[in-house]
Design an enzyme around this catalytic site. Structure first.
Site, mmCIF file in Angstrom:
data_model
loop_
_atom_site.group_PDB
_atom_site.id
_atom_site.type_symbol
_atom_site.label_atom_id
_atom_site.label_comp_id
_atom_site.label_asym_id
_atom_site.label_seq_id
_atom_site.Cartn_x
_atom_site.Cartn_y
_atom_site.Cartn_z
ATOM 1 N N SER A 35 1.195 -1.315 0.037
ATOM 2 C CA SER A 35 0.006 0.376 -0.171
ATOM 3 C C SER A 35 0.886 1.448 -0.012
ATOM 4 C CB SER A 35 -1.067 -0.104 0.654
ATOM 5 O OG SER A 35 -2.263 0.653 1.111
ATOM 6 N N ASP B 128 -9.091 -5.532 -4.556
ATOM 7 C CA ASP B 128 -9.072 -4.310 -2.768
ATOM 8 C C ASP B 128 -10.349 -3.504 -3.031
ATOM 9 O OD1 ASP B 128 -7.589 -2.361 -1.773
ATOM 10 O OD2 ASP B 128 -5.869 -2.738 -3.188
ATOM 11 N N HIS C 224 -7.406 -6.261 0.608
ATOM 12 C CA HIS C 224 -5.961 -5.045 0.078
ATOM 13 C C HIS C 224 -4.833 -5.608 0.878
ATOM 14 C CE1 HIS C 224 -3.681 -0.977 -0.166
ATOM 15 N NE2 HIS C 224 -3.801 -1.750 1.312
#
Length: 253
Positions: free
Chosen positions: A93, A194, A224
């Site tokens: 991320s 996600d 995610h």
């Protein structure tokens, strides 16, 4: 402020290949510990730092900005570079965003990147109002625990601090412009389902990155935080193979 359970940084002194592991926004090393330990089990030297403002309370994060997070990543990279022949970076991320910025700054001193659902484009439209809204309210509801596997929590913040989120948005703009200069080998793991990072992030990354050695692998069973989800072992195995492929001829025995 005491650390949340599992938020402690992790360091392992191993062989001549270094692995820097970067967690995401509002998260902590907890979400990456299994990945870091797998790299250590392969004999690598590993650093998984706790980014400033993370692992305690979301209000702490609201007093930090992206240069603070990046300074930690850069410091750990330079430390690994001093003791290792090659250094790779693994990022999730926002950790992927920081990894890309590091790659643009360090050039061939960084041997390769493995990114999981990296943030390159801010999702949705709410971020458009951040320059104003961040002065009116301190936070929005949190983005943590986007995991398909039942009973798994990443230990992230329950709120998203808006001053920090605005700073992260500023970094996305910088990295978007730097992508053509990122030329290191790249392995991208992406979750089609996600709920945090939109597909546009992966699309822009693949379209703009300057790397010639690029591979995308889809994580069909995970959301995610895939490093804690059903496809975690796929990520761990794939990253180990990626590093092995790029270091076997170069690493000192």
């Amino acid at each position: 402020m005491p650390l949340l359970p599992g938020a402690e940084p992790y360091r392992h002194h191993g062989g001549p290949v270094g692995i820097l592991v970067c967690h995401g926004f509002t998260g902590s090393p907890f979400s990456m510990r299994g990945w870091a330990e797998r790299a250590a089990a392969e004999g690598h030297s590993v650093s998984l730092p706790l980014l400033p403002g993370h692992g305690t309370h979301w209000k702490d994060l609201n007093t930090t900005r992206w240069p603070d997070w990046y300074a930690t990543i850069e410091r750990e990279f330079l430390s690994l570079s001093e003791e290792c022949d090659q250094v790779f970076v693994f990022g999730l991320s926002m950790g992927g965003l920081l990894s890309l910025h590091l790659a643009a700054q360090q050039g061939d001193r960084l041997s390769g990147l493995v990114l999981v659902n990296p943030l390159v484009v801010m999702p949705g439209q709410a971020h458009v109002a951040l320059p104003v809204v961040r002065h009116l309210v301190p936070s929005f509801p949190g983005i943590a625990n986007d995991v398909a596997k039942p009973g798994v929590e990443e230990g992230g913040y329950t709120r998203t601090p808006l001053h920090a989120a605005h700073s992260m948005k500023q970094l996305t703009k910088i990295v978007q412009g730097e992508l053509p200069t990122v030329k290191q080998p790249l392995l991208l793991f992406r979750s089609p389902k996600d709920n945090v990072v939109a597909p546009s992030s992966g699309k822009m990354l693949l379209e703009r990155v300057g790397s010639q050695d690029v591979e995308e692998r889809l994580l069909e069973r995970s959301l995610h935080v895939a490093t804690l989800d059903y496809d975690a072992e796929t990520i761990f195995d794939g990253s180990v193979d990626f590093v092995r492929r790029l270091t076997v001829p170069a690493a000192k025995g």
